[in-house]
Design a protein around this motif. Structure first.
Motif, PDB file in Angstrom:
ATOM      1  N   CYS A  47       0.820  -1.212   0.000  1.00 24.68           N
ATOM      2  CA  CYS A  47       0.000   0.000   0.000  1.00 24.68           C
ATOM      3  C   CYS A  47       0.853   1.260   0.000  1.00 24.68           C
ATOM      4  O   CYS A  47       0.458   2.282  -0.557  1.00 24.68           O
ATOM      5  CB  CYS A  47      -0.944  -0.018   1.197  1.00 24.68           C
ATOM      6  SG  CYS A  47      -2.192  -1.329   1.061  1.00 24.68           S
ATOM      7  N   GLU A  48       2.004   1.198   0.604  1.00 25.39           N
ATOM      8  CA  GLU A  48       2.910   2.346   0.646  1.00 25.39           C
ATOM      9  C   GLU A  48       3.730   2.471  -0.635  1.00 25.39           C
ATOM     10  O   GLU A  48       4.165   3.564  -0.998  1.00 25.39           O
ATOM     11  CB  GLU A  48       3.845   2.210   1.850  1.00 25.39           C
ATOM     12  CG  GLU A  48       4.795   3.370   2.027  1.00 25.39           C
ATOM     13  CD  GLU A  48       5.802   3.164   3.149  1.00 25.39           C
ATOM     14  OE1 GLU A  48       6.489   4.137   3.470  1.00 25.39           O
ATOM     15  OE2 GLU A  48       5.914   2.040   3.677  1.00 25.39           O
ATOM     16  N   LEU A  64      -0.906   5.900   3.776  1.00 24.37           N
ATOM     17  CA  LEU A  64      -1.150   4.693   2.985  1.00 24.37           C
ATOM     18  C   LEU A  64      -0.572   3.453   3.663  1.00 24.37           C
ATOM     19  O   LEU A  64      -1.146   2.365   3.559  1.00 24.37           O
ATOM     20  CB  LEU A  64      -0.621   4.873   1.567  1.00 24.37           C
ATOM     21  CG  LEU A  64      -1.433   5.894   0.758  1.00 24.37           C
ATOM     22  CD1 LEU A  64      -0.718   6.250  -0.539  1.00 24.37           C
ATOM     23  CD2 LEU A  64      -2.833   5.389   0.490  1.00 24.37           C
ATOM     24  N   LEU A 130      -8.468   7.123   4.028  1.00 19.84           N
ATOM     25  CA  LEU A 130      -8.472   7.497   2.608  1.00 19.84           C
ATOM     26  C   LEU A 130      -9.298   8.752   2.314  1.00 19.84           C
ATOM     27  O   LEU A 130      -9.282   9.237   1.175  1.00 19.84           O
ATOM     28  CB  LEU A 130      -8.988   6.327   1.766  1.00 19.84           C
ATOM     29  CG  LEU A 130      -8.146   5.056   1.823  1.00 19.84           C
ATOM     30  CD1 LEU A 130      -8.850   3.923   1.086  1.00 19.84           C
ATOM     31  CD2 LEU A 130      -6.752   5.287   1.267  1.00 19.84           C
ATOM     32  N   ALA A 137      -9.575   7.493  -4.320  1.00 21.78           N
ATOM     33  CA  ALA A 137      -9.326   6.323  -3.471  1.00 21.78           C
ATOM     34  C   ALA A 137     -10.432   5.269  -3.563  1.00 21.78           C
ATOM     35  O   ALA A 137     -10.432   4.322  -2.776  1.00 21.78           O
ATOM     36  CB  ALA A 137      -9.150   6.765  -2.027  1.00 21.78           C
TER      37      ALA A 137
END
Length: 152
Positions: A47-48, A64, A130, A137
């Motif tokens: 996610c990052e 994130l 988000l 998102a």
């Protein structure tokens, strides 16, 4: 970042703790730690990673990554819940293995209803993280919902 997520402080270390947990049953904090390392570290990194590649500010990277931590825990809770409640045909693999092995899981510790409540809370947390990204998102929000509601 990927090496850290996969290495001794991440997936590999989590797997070691998981193997140790078969011998010494950890309490809740130990279960959370091993799951955050074993499954969660790679999901957190995934996610990052987009933010890293895009050169996003540190605050976005952290936001994130936190989103990844929330859905990583949701993934593990859903997996443990399915192991307890789904049938093998639905899953496409044997179920009930965790209980049969006496494996320490949050579902075993708190029960299926607690796990379902936690899953909804983790989806809500993921969605809240988000919010600053608005419509950009939507796919990530859908991914959080899928992780928590999957049936196989």
């Amino acid at each position: 970042a990927l090496a850290r997520a996969a290495g001794a402080g991440g997936m590999v270390g989590g797997q070691m703790l998981d193997l140790e947990a078969e011998r010494i049953r950890p309490e809740e904090a130990g279960i959370i730690r091993l799951q955050a390392m074993k499954t969660g570290a790679l999901i957190r990194f995934a996610c990052e990673a987009g933010a890293i590649v895009a050169g996003a500010p540190a605050a976005d990277r952290e936001r994130l990554a936190e989103f990844g931590s929330a859905i990583g825990l949701a993934f593990q809770l859903a997996d443990d819940l399915l192991d307890l409640t789904a049938d093998a045909r639905q899953m496409g693999k044997a179920t009930g293995k965790d209980a049969a092995a006496g494996k320490a899981t949050l579902v075993a510790l708190h029960g299926a209803n607690w796990a379902r409540d936690q899953l909804q809370g983790l989806v809500d947390q993921a969605h809240a993280l988000l919010c600053p990204y608005g419509e950009d998102a939507v796919l990530l929000k859908q991914a959080a919902e899928f992780v928590a509601a999957r049936n196989s």
